[in-house]
Design a protein around this motif. Structure first.
Motif: not given
Length: 407
Positions: A381-383, A404
């Motif tokens: 999700h947050w890259g 992200y």
């Protein structure tokens, strides 16, 4: 013979007079010809240069006995001085439009994150603004827990609202102030307040003084590390003049590596368990997507790593989001805090480009793999990119950062 004795007597009297005069001069020295300027009787306008306010000691021979109103007047003059070169928005009321005591609305900035995610650094950036009032970790008295719902959610949100409204008399504030007496770091990071706490300890935990003192300030910042984002959304409400919220995110591998250096973390499930940390990161991501769509001007996300790699550009954009000027005092803070590593694990003097990535050298691959196995969804999700093995982790080709989006 008698004449000679008279001469000796006169010499003794004259000498004694000189000694007495010298001792009086030492006991009561003459005032300096250029004393500190006295405070003006009325508040100075926001833009013209204000006189440098005198130290509290020049107002009273016994600083500990200054009254609430004397300290408030002193701090009001100091704020006018700090704000003397601040660039206000065109058409605004200047300082009066930002201070609650004059009917203004302060700029309120709320940093929401979790432990060891860069919030001390971001908090100190905001506190470098002139005339900023810093609510430092106001949920400290809830202990080492993450607040995700009942029973702590309601009292936690109530306390945050009251502090942002400068209300130290409301429910829960007595417990908050009682905790602070034994854990003074609740206030020590609020430097403009703590200076007066040191000089006037009889006022420091006084709710009436704190309420009046807080209402002097045009800027308020708050960092919260114990409340999850889905709950913090309530603080936005429908009031366009309410706080603006920054969700600060950090690579879970860096977070957990940093927490190992804190003696209060091991043995606390909400602090040392990768599964709980990354479940919170997934929950925060879901809430961030919703809030970014509903409150695009009052909510923003920032990865700590992105700030560290380009601090000046990122801070400029961040301050614009919070509606405050990129003041010279903030630039000075960045100039002195992003070049060298100085101090201990809580220091904000860091080589900002390398600080977020210490974990790649401090963790062996077994530790990294254990974290990644619990945090796959959160990292996606947050890259944050996965390390595949020890060689990959140590190679120059490994870049922990990917793309992200919460749009």
């Amino acid at each position: 013979m008698s004449r000679r004795l008279n001469v000796y007597g006169l010499c003794l009297v004259f000498g004694g007079s000189l000694l007495l005069l010298a001792s009086q001069q030492l006991a009561n020295p003459r005032p300096h010809p250029h004393p500190h300027p006295q405070q003006p009787q009325s508040a100075a306008p926001p833009r013209p240069t204000a006189p440098t306010p005198p130290p509290a000691s020049s107002l009273s021979h016994n600083r500990s006995q200054l009254s609430i109103e004397e300290v408030i007047s002193l701090q009001r003059a100091r704020i006018q001085h700090e704000m003397r070169d601040y660039r206000f928005e065109a058409g605004s009321r200047g300082l009066e439009g930002l201070t609650p005591e004059t009917g203004g609305t302060p700029r309120r900035s709320l940093i929401l994150t979790t432990w060891r995610s860069g919030s001390t650094f971001v908090g100190d950036i905001l506190n470098a603004l002139p005339a900023n009032y810093y609510h430092y970790e106001p949920l400290l008295n809830f202990d080492i827990v993450q607040i995700r719902g009942p029973p702590h959610a309601a009292p936690a949100l109530r306390n945050l609202r009251q502090l942002l409204d400068c209300d130290y008399h409301g429910p829960g504030m007595e417990e908050y102030l009682h905790y602070g007496r034994a854990h003074v770091w609740l206030f020590t990071h609020n430097e403009r307040l703590w200076e007066h706490c040191s000089d006037h300890p009889h006022l420091c935990w006084n709710a009436t003084f704190l309420t009046k003192f807080c209402r002097l300030f045009p800027f308020q910042s708050m960092k919260v590390v114990r409340l999850r984002l889905k709950l913090a959304e309530e603080l936005l409400g429908d009031d366009s003049e309410g706080p603006r919220i920054l969700l600060l995110v950090r690579d879970p591998r860096g977070v957990l590596q940093s927490r190992r250096h804190r003696d209060w973390c091991p043995g606390q499930p909400d602090c040392d368990q990768p599964a709980l940390l990354c479940a919170d990161m997934v929950s925060d991501y879901v809430a961030a997507v919703r809030m970014a769509a509903l409150h695009p001007r009052r909510f923003r996300v920032l990865r700590y790593e992105d700030l560290s790699l380009d601090p000046y550009k990122t801070v400029s954009s961040l301050l614009d989001f919070f509606g405050v000027d990129f003041h010279s005092s903030v630039k000075e803070f960045l100039d002195t805090h992003t070049k060298l590593d100085l101090g201990g694990v809580s220091s904000t003097f860091r080589n900002s480009k390398s600080a977020p990535f210490h974990w790649t050298k401090d963790l062996d691959f077994e530790d990294v793999w254990n974290i990644q196995s619990e945090c796959f969804e959160a990292m996606a999700h947050w890259g944050y990119n996965m390390a595949h093995n020890q060689s990959h982790l140590m190679s120059k080709e490994f870049n922990p950062l990917g793309e992200y989006s919460v749009a």
